[in-house]
Design a protein around this motif. Structure first.
Motif, PDB file in Angstrom:
ATOM      1  N   CYS A 119      22.089  66.818  69.867  1.00 13.47           N
ATOM      2  CA  CYS A 119      22.971  67.730  69.124  1.00 13.47           C
ATOM      3  C   CYS A 119      24.420  67.249  69.173  1.00 13.47           C
ATOM      4  O   CYS A 119      25.127  67.286  68.169  1.00 13.47           O
ATOM      5  CB  CYS A 119      22.862  69.148  69.668  1.00 13.47           C
ATOM      6  N   CYS A 121      19.882  74.174  75.168  1.00 12.07           N
ATOM      7  CA  CYS A 121      20.882  73.630  74.250  1.00 12.07           C
ATOM      8  C   CYS A 121      21.171  74.702  73.202  1.00 12.07           C
ATOM      9  O   CYS A 121      20.241  75.262  72.622  1.00 12.07           O
ATOM     10  CB  CYS A 121      20.329  72.370  73.592  1.00 12.07           C
ATOM     11  N   CYS A 164      22.632  69.355  74.006  1.00 15.00           N
ATOM     12  CA  CYS A 164      21.882  68.157  74.393  1.00 15.00           C
ATOM     13  C   CYS A 164      22.502  66.930  73.713  1.00 15.00           C
ATOM     14  O   CYS A 164      23.315  67.065  72.797  1.00 15.00           O
ATOM     15  CB  CYS A 164      20.401  68.298  74.008  1.00 15.00           C
ATOM     16  N   GLY A 212      22.320  74.230  70.378  1.00 20.85           N
ATOM     17  CA  GLY A 212      22.076  73.707  69.031  1.00 20.85           C
ATOM     18  C   GLY A 212      20.615  73.763  68.638  1.00 20.85           C
ATOM     19  O   GLY A 212      20.261  74.222  67.561  1.00 20.85           O
ATOM     20  N   CYS A 213      19.718  73.315  69.556  1.00 24.29           N
ATOM     21  CA  CYS A 213      18.312  73.168  69.168  1.00 24.29           C
ATOM     22  C   CYS A 213      17.362  73.925  70.090  1.00 24.29           C
ATOM     23  O   CYS A 213      16.165  73.977  69.827  1.00 24.29           O
ATOM     24  CB  CYS A 213      17.938  71.688  69.127  1.00 24.29           C
TER      25      CYS A 213
HETATM   26 ZN   LIG Z   1      20.189  70.205  71.142  1.00 28.32          ZN
END
Ligand SMILES: [Zn+2]
Ligand SMILES: [Zn+2]
Length: 261
Positions: A46, A27, A43, A29-30
């Motif tokens: 996110c 992901c 994900c 984002g994370c």
């Molecule tokens: Zn994420």
């Protein structure tokens, strides 16, 4: 030997991991492991944190309008004239979105471009033919020095993705002639002043602009000073219309406080 192994061990295991688990499985984002079918390589958690421009947006610049704000044009657009016909944004430039955009722009994570470019394309895909009707896609340029230092122009990477998906040719017709001060440290008025005479048409590119509708691409829209300055240059070169598409935009125009964050 042992010392050598210890010294390089971390680097080698990271290289092996990158090979075994290519970027698209994480992901953006994370960093959680995700399967390849995930939209925009994000994900669920996110995706749910993003504030997408799925509700009411300013009919001029495309910023997300705050709840309880009932006019169709944002405060900023009622005060400052816009030189482009219409703007669209995909998400709010909020705290969570800011992290991903900063990683993309300043931390060398240019491999985010296909995911973020796809997100931008999806935002306008249904509008491209009739409402937008663009003849060419144009990225907001970076100054040569800044681009050399960063290694890429994030707006150009996004524009390339949108061009690839839409079939509309990308043309790098604009050039930034002055290396301006970083916009994030300036107020709205300073930004407008900072951008006076900054953009120009590249030599021998005027014919690409004349009588054409331009889809101008940038990553972030805050006061609209950059989009405005580019639009003015494109219009002077004969563009029949400029439509702005940005990945993220600041809040509902009235306050410029978020510019400082
Ligand atoms: Zn994420
Ligand atoms: Zn607006």
């Amino acid at each position: 030997m042992n010392r050598e192994r210890k010294k390089y061990g971390g680097r080698i295991s990271k290289a092996v991991c990158d090979f075994v688990y290519p970027g698209s499985l994480y992901c953006i984002g994370c960093g959680a492991l995700i399967d390849r079918s995930r939209h925009y390589s994000l994900c669920n958690s996110c995706l749910s944190k993003f504030h997408f421009a799925s509700g009411r947006t300013c009919e001029k610049c495309g910023k997300i309008l705050e709840e309880g704000y009932h006019k169709s044009i944002c405060r900023d657009c009622t005060v400052h004239e816009k030189k482009f016909e219409r703007g669209y944004s995909c998400m709010l430039y909020g705290l969570y979105e800011k992290k991903i955009l900063r990683d993309f722009k300043y931390s060398g994570k240019s491999y985010y471009a296909p995911y973020l470019g796809e997100l931008m394309y999806d935002r306008v895909a249904h509008l491209l033919e009739n409402e937008i009707g663009a003849d060419i896609v144009v990225p907001v340029p970076l100054h040569r020095k800044k681009q050399n230092k960063r290694g890429y122009n994030q707006a150009e990477l996004l524009a390339r993705e949108i061009s690839k998906r839409s079939g509309i040719p990308m043309k790098k017709v604009l050039v930034r002639t002055k290396n301006t001060r970083p916009m994030s440290s300036l107020t709205g008025a300073e930004r407008r002043e900072n951008l006076t005479g900054v953009f120009a048409v590249r030599p021998r590119q005027s014919s690409e602009i004349a009588n054409n509708r331009i889809l101008l691409i940038d990553d972030i829209y805050t006061t609209g000073s950059t989009a405005n300055a580019c639009s003015e240059t494109l219009k002077s070169a004969g563009a029949s219309a400029v439509i702005v598409l940005c990945l993220a935009a600041g809040g509902n125009g009235g306050s410029e406080d978020y510019l400082k964050n």
